[in-house]
Design a protein around this motif. Sequence first.
Motif, PDB file in Angstrom:
ATOM      1  N   GLY A 209      17.847  -1.801   0.628  1.00  0.00           N
ATOM      2  CA  GLY A 209      16.520  -1.824   1.242  1.00  0.00           C
ATOM      3  C   GLY A 209      15.552  -0.896   0.536  1.00  0.00           C
ATOM      4  O   GLY A 209      15.940  -0.041  -0.271  1.00  0.00           O
ATOM      5  N   LEU A 210      14.277  -1.056   0.841  1.00  0.00           N
ATOM      6  CA  LEU A 210      13.223  -0.273   0.218  1.00  0.00           C
ATOM      7  C   LEU A 210      12.732   0.780   1.208  1.00  0.00           C
ATOM      8  O   LEU A 210      12.133   0.457   2.235  1.00  0.00           O
ATOM      9  CB  LEU A 210      12.070  -1.186  -0.208  1.00  0.00           C
ATOM     10  CG  LEU A 210      11.058  -0.617  -1.191  1.00  0.00           C
ATOM     11  CD1 LEU A 210      11.714  -0.284  -2.519  1.00  0.00           C
ATOM     12  CD2 LEU A 210       9.921  -1.607  -1.407  1.00  0.00           C
ATOM     13  N   VAL A 211      13.013   2.047   0.922  1.00  0.00           N
ATOM     14  CA  VAL A 211      12.587   3.139   1.796  1.00  0.00           C
ATOM     15  C   VAL A 211      11.069   3.287   1.714  1.00  0.00           C
ATOM     16  O   VAL A 211      10.517   3.421   0.628  1.00  0.00           O
ATOM     17  CB  VAL A 211      13.271   4.459   1.389  1.00  0.00           C
ATOM     18  CG1 VAL A 211      12.711   5.617   2.190  1.00  0.00           C
ATOM     19  CG2 VAL A 211      14.769   4.350   1.583  1.00  0.00           C
ATOM     20  N   ASP A 212      10.414   3.259   2.869  1.00  0.00           N
ATOM     21  CA  ASP A 212       8.963   3.466   2.940  1.00  0.00           C
ATOM     22  C   ASP A 212       8.226   2.565   1.945  1.00  0.00           C
ATOM     23  O   ASP A 212       7.714   3.034   0.923  1.00  0.00           O
ATOM     24  CB  ASP A 212       8.622   4.939   2.675  1.00  0.00           C
ATOM     25  CG  ASP A 212       7.220   5.277   3.168  1.00  0.00           C
ATOM     26  OD1 ASP A 212       6.530   4.361   3.656  1.00  0.00           O
ATOM     27  OD2 ASP A 212       6.817   6.442   3.062  1.00  0.00           O
ATOM     28  N   PRO A 213       8.144   1.265   2.218  1.00  0.00           N
ATOM     29  CA  PRO A 213       7.479   0.328   1.290  1.00  0.00           C
ATOM     30  C   PRO A 213       6.022   0.677   1.018  1.00  0.00           C
ATOM     31  O   PRO A 213       5.450   0.205   0.038  1.00  0.00           O
ATOM     32  CB  PRO A 213       7.596  -1.019   2.027  1.00  0.00           C
ATOM     33  CG  PRO A 213       8.699  -0.839   3.012  1.00  0.00           C
ATOM     34  CD  PRO A 213       8.660   0.602   3.415  1.00  0.00           C
ATOM     35  N   ASP A 214       5.404   1.473   1.892  1.00  0.00           N
ATOM     36  CA  ASP A 214       4.001   1.844   1.683  1.00  0.00           C
ATOM     37  C   ASP A 214       3.825   2.858   0.553  1.00  0.00           C
ATOM     38  O   ASP A 214       2.689   3.205   0.209  1.00  0.00           O
ATOM     39  CB  ASP A 214       3.412   2.434   2.972  1.00  0.00           C
ATOM     40  CG  ASP A 214       3.323   1.393   4.085  1.00  0.00           C
ATOM     41  OD1 ASP A 214       3.204   0.198   3.748  1.00  0.00           O
ATOM     42  OD2 ASP A 214       3.392   1.781   5.266  1.00  0.00           O
ATOM     43  N   ARG A 215       4.932   3.346   0.009  1.00  0.00           N
ATOM     44  CA  ARG A 215       4.850   4.291  -1.108  1.00  0.00           C
ATOM     45  C   ARG A 215       5.303   3.598  -2.392  1.00  0.00           C
ATOM     46  O   ARG A 215       6.482   3.613  -2.728  1.00  0.00           O
ATOM     47  CB  ARG A 215       5.715   5.520  -0.862  1.00  0.00           C
ATOM     48  CG  ARG A 215       5.242   6.414   0.258  1.00  0.00           C
ATOM     49  CD  ARG A 215       5.961   7.739   0.223  1.00  0.00           C
ATOM     50  NE  ARG A 215       5.577   8.587   1.334  1.00  0.00           N
ATOM     51  CZ  ARG A 215       5.928   9.854   1.462  1.00  0.00           C
ATOM     52  NH1 ARG A 215       6.691  10.404   0.552  1.00  0.00           N
ATOM     53  NH2 ARG A 215       5.537  10.568   2.501  1.00  0.00           N
ATOM     54  N   PRO A 216       4.390   3.006  -3.132  1.00  0.00           N
ATOM     55  CA  PRO A 216       4.784   2.363  -4.391  1.00  0.00           C
ATOM     56  C   PRO A 216       5.015   3.403  -5.475  1.00  0.00           C
ATOM     57  O   PRO A 216       4.705   4.585  -5.308  1.00  0.00           O
ATOM     58  CB  PRO A 216       3.560   1.494  -4.725  1.00  0.00           C
ATOM     59  CG  PRO A 216       2.405   2.258  -4.131  1.00  0.00           C
ATOM     60  CD  PRO A 216       2.949   2.895  -2.865  1.00  0.00           C
ATOM     61  N   ALA A 217       5.565   2.956  -6.587  1.00  0.00           N
ATOM     62  CA  ALA A 217       5.735   3.874  -7.710  1.00  0.00           C
ATOM     63  C   ALA A 217       4.378   4.309  -8.249  1.00  0.00           C
ATOM     64  O   ALA A 217       4.145   5.479  -8.533  1.00  0.00           O
ATOM     65  CB  ALA A 217       6.563   3.217  -8.817  1.00  0.00           C
ATOM     66  N   VAL A 218       3.468   3.330  -8.361  1.00  0.00           N
ATOM     67  CA  VAL A 218       2.145   3.585  -8.914  1.00  0.00           C
ATOM     68  C   VAL A 218       1.100   3.002  -7.977  1.00  0.00           C
ATOM     69  O   VAL A 218       1.203   1.841  -7.574  1.00  0.00           O
ATOM     70  CB  VAL A 218       1.991   2.965 -10.321  1.00  0.00           C
ATOM     71  CG1 VAL A 218       0.649   3.357 -10.945  1.00  0.00           C
ATOM     72  CG2 VAL A 218       3.136   3.392 -11.225  1.00  0.00           C
ATOM     73  N   THR A 219       0.099   3.803  -7.618  1.00  0.00           N
ATOM     74  CA  THR A 219      -0.970   3.301  -6.758  1.00  0.00           C
ATOM     75  C   THR A 219      -1.897   2.393  -7.552  1.00  0.00           C
ATOM     76  O   THR A 219      -1.994   2.499  -8.784  1.00  0.00           O
ATOM     77  CB  THR A 219      -1.788   4.463  -6.171  1.00  0.00           C
ATOM     78  OG1 THR A 219      -2.311   5.246  -7.252  1.00  0.00           O
ATOM     79  CG2 THR A 219      -0.915   5.347  -5.300  1.00  0.00           C
ATOM     80  N   GLN A 220      -2.578   1.519  -6.835  1.00  0.00           N
ATOM     81  CA  GLN A 220      -3.541   0.632  -7.479  1.00  0.00           C
ATOM     82  C   GLN A 220      -4.861   1.364  -7.689  1.00  0.00           C
ATOM     83  O   GLN A 220      -5.246   2.220  -6.901  1.00  0.00           O
ATOM     84  CB  GLN A 220      -3.780  -0.615  -6.614  1.00  0.00           C
ATOM     85  CG  GLN A 220      -2.539  -1.460  -6.405  1.00  0.00           C
ATOM     86  CD  GLN A 220      -2.035  -2.061  -7.705  1.00  0.00           C
ATOM     87  OE1 GLN A 220      -2.812  -2.512  -8.540  1.00  0.00           O
ATOM     88  NE2 GLN A 220      -0.722  -2.056  -7.891  1.00  0.00           N
ATOM     89  N   THR A 221      -5.566   1.011  -8.772  1.00  0.00           N
ATOM     90  CA  THR A 221      -6.891   1.584  -8.983  1.00  0.00           C
ATOM     91  C   THR A 221      -7.836   1.051  -7.918  1.00  0.00           C
ATOM     92  O   THR A 221      -7.736  -0.091  -7.497  1.00  0.00           O
ATOM     93  CB  THR A 221      -7.435   1.209 -10.370  1.00  0.00           C
ATOM     94  OG1 THR A 221      -7.374  -0.208 -10.526  1.00  0.00           O
ATOM     95  CG2 THR A 221      -6.621   1.863 -11.456  1.00  0.00           C
ATOM     96  N   LYS A 222      -8.770   1.891  -7.479  1.00  0.00           N
ATOM     97  CA  LYS A 222      -9.638   1.543  -6.359  1.00  0.00           C
ATOM     98  C   LYS A 222     -10.932   0.871  -6.781  1.00  0.00           C
ATOM     99  O   LYS A 222     -11.667   0.370  -5.944  1.00  0.00           O
ATOM    100  CB  LYS A 222      -9.957   2.810  -5.555  1.00  0.00           C
ATOM    101  CG  LYS A 222      -8.722   3.433  -4.916  1.00  0.00           C
ATOM    102  CD  LYS A 222      -9.083   4.661  -4.098  1.00  0.00           C
ATOM    103  CE  LYS A 222      -7.847   5.270  -3.448  1.00  0.00           C
ATOM    104  NZ  LYS A 222      -8.176   6.476  -2.649  1.00  0.00           N
ATOM    105  N   SER A 223     -11.245   0.870  -8.049  1.00  0.00           N
ATOM    106  CA  SER A 223     -12.489   0.247  -8.481  1.00  0.00           C
ATOM    107  C   SER A 223     -12.332  -0.285  -9.892  1.00  0.00           C
ATOM    108  O   SER A 223     -11.451   0.140 -10.648  1.00  0.00           O
ATOM    109  CB  SER A 223     -13.645   1.253  -8.429  1.00  0.00           C
ATOM    110  OG  SER A 223     -13.444   2.270  -9.382  1.00  0.00           O
ATOM    111  N   VAL A 224     -13.205  -1.208 -10.234  1.00  0.00           N
ATOM    112  CA  VAL A 224     -13.169  -1.785 -11.573  1.00  0.00           C
ATOM    113  C   VAL A 224     -13.462  -0.717 -12.623  1.00  0.00           C
ATOM    114  O   VAL A 224     -12.944  -0.743 -13.734  1.00  0.00           O
ATOM    115  CB  VAL A 224     -14.197  -2.939 -11.677  1.00  0.00           C
ATOM    116  CG1 VAL A 224     -14.215  -3.509 -13.087  1.00  0.00           C
ATOM    117  CG2 VAL A 224     -13.863  -4.026 -10.670  1.00  0.00           C
TER     118      VAL A 224
END
Length: 709
Positions: A209-224
């Motif tokens: 299973g995936l512990v705490d799926p809300d914590r990805p390895a890398v966050t997404q950029t918030k703007s272009v």
Amino acid sequence: MRLVAFVHLCHWAARRGEITPWTRHDVIMSWLKSVTRKVLEFTTDPAVRVGILEAAYSVTPAYSRGLLPRTPGQQAVVVGVSATSYYAIGATTWAGVSSIYAGIPGHKAGPRALLVGAAVTGGVGFLGERLLRPRSGDGLFLATTWSTSRFLSTVGLAGGIVTTSDLITHQYLRRKPSLGTTLALDVAGGALMGVGTYLRRDRRVRKYGLVDPDRPAVTQTKSVVSYPKVVGLATATAAGIATLAIAEQTAARAINKGLSEATDTELGEAGVLLSHLATAGVLALAAGGALNIVRRRTQRRSDVKEAAYPSPPLSPHVSCGPKSEVDFDKIGKEGRRFVLMALTDDQIERVMDEPAVDPVRIVVPRQGSIKKRAALAVAELEALGGFDRSMIMVASPTGVGYVNYIMAEALEYLARGDCATVVPQYALVPSALALDTTTQGTELQGHILQAISDRIKSMPQATRPRLVQFGESLGAQVALDVASEGGVHRLDSLGVEAGLYLGVPFRSSAWRSWWRNPRAIDPDGRMVLVTQADEAPKRPGMHLMVVHNDDPVNKFSYTMFVRRPWWFGEPEDRPPLVPRESLFRPVISFVIALVDLLNGMNMAPGDFKRVGHDYRIDIREATEKAYLLRSSPEQAERIEAELREREQAWAQTRLVAKTAAKAMATINRKMKSWGQNSQEMDLADREDINLPPTVRKFLTSMKLGSEPG
């Protein structure tokens, strides 16, 4: 330099009319061919090719989840550092293998010998890795042996791929060496090696299973707008790797040539190995020198006088005030903040709705011998009224001299001001650069506790204050390590009634002893570990440790460079919030952990969260339980609100003051350029100037010496 010389040559010749557009084209093409030959010379070198293949292989595990998410920019750095390290390890190791299988110095190993070397190296490495893996976290020697075996297995595989690729493309297919038959194949081979890591990680996700799926390895950029920055950083990292590889190879070749000329012997593969080791040593020395420069610069910044705290305090109950012997200029930036941010009895009464007194705050500067500083702490307590309070806390700071303002204020609210806080400074740099001063810090903490305890024992029983201690982060290590010899009984002998330790670092010797065998250091079970304050009991004589499951400061270790830490064990046995699918990889896991350290201390003023190394959300309740203080639910709620509001107000004050100071400096410089006298402008009283309310309030407060915000 060659490019600059070439451009100047073309410019000079064109002016003389000796180069026509057509001949200029021929010169350019000739120069490009020369550059291409040089690049091919590097990329066709077997050691370099193995290094490149290893670097490509490292990219996939570099995307593993850590304790905390990383930004895309941080991920680019992780990939760059990991790839550079794996390149250096791969190139140097394969140079060693080639040297061994060449046999005679000056000879080069043939394809068959290299294939045998790759098979033996990879086979020995694979066998050692499998046999030692269950014990890869037991000790540094075993861990180093296991990591070496792992590198040997991948380098052997990479060397086999490179040698086989050369045989097929250059001997059997008769293709000339080119970027397509060397570099492209090496990168593809490394990526193929990395696929195995990805598939294994994916299989573990499905199984555990995936512990705490809300914590990805890398966050997404918030703007272009962020994408070009990330791409630029990734490109710069890749360019840095390429530059380092070429520079390292150029230096290695030069060293090898110099050794051959000096010894009048063609060293061959042995010379390649020695030259690569020499360049690695130079890089290590350069890194050490850079660290010393950073340390000195950081120390200067930590001693700067801030615009928000320009003058000594006026309170008679804090260091540097009218009754104090401590010099305002000797306690650094954090010390000046601490004494100027003390609460008053009126502020405490407004929140607690009960009578209060002015609390005492003391900072002991780092100058002088340990005995003199211990004597100064007692003298300050005498002069400022500390021994008249019912509780004295010795709060060990972090490396830069910082003690959590939230804790100090929470204590002062809960004690109704009837407390004194003593901060013994032992360094003036951030904790990461102050690790070599912790032994002295622990010795200082022990001497000050002893000196205060001796003074308390001379007082009548009915008027003796309680003596407790506190530490957070590196301060927790310093305070807790007073018990590293003698255990909790050592603290008892110093008269320490209780303690609170937030985010205990991995380096604490007392923590490690307690973790391995609690009864050896704490036979009575008075050291209590919880992951959040609401789990803690409330009982006398307790030494409370609050450590979050995802706190990288507690879980980091230098040995992670080669050694699998305890929390990276079997997936089902890992602590909560530790990713179960992530595999430990030498060097790479260490680099990810370094980034986690940085992200673990991301804190916005007034925004308390239970994440990483941020313990502000736990402080009020942990302080109340550890020191047996009291508050009603209504008081606790008001304290929590006030702690958040004050932190935001002080952060705003510092920002406004810093910006205003820069603006004033700019104004004064401009006035001077106009030929007018540069002087301080009293803007607070200028009603004709439309200042923002926050700025005017700040300037007025600084003028009157009152608290802003």
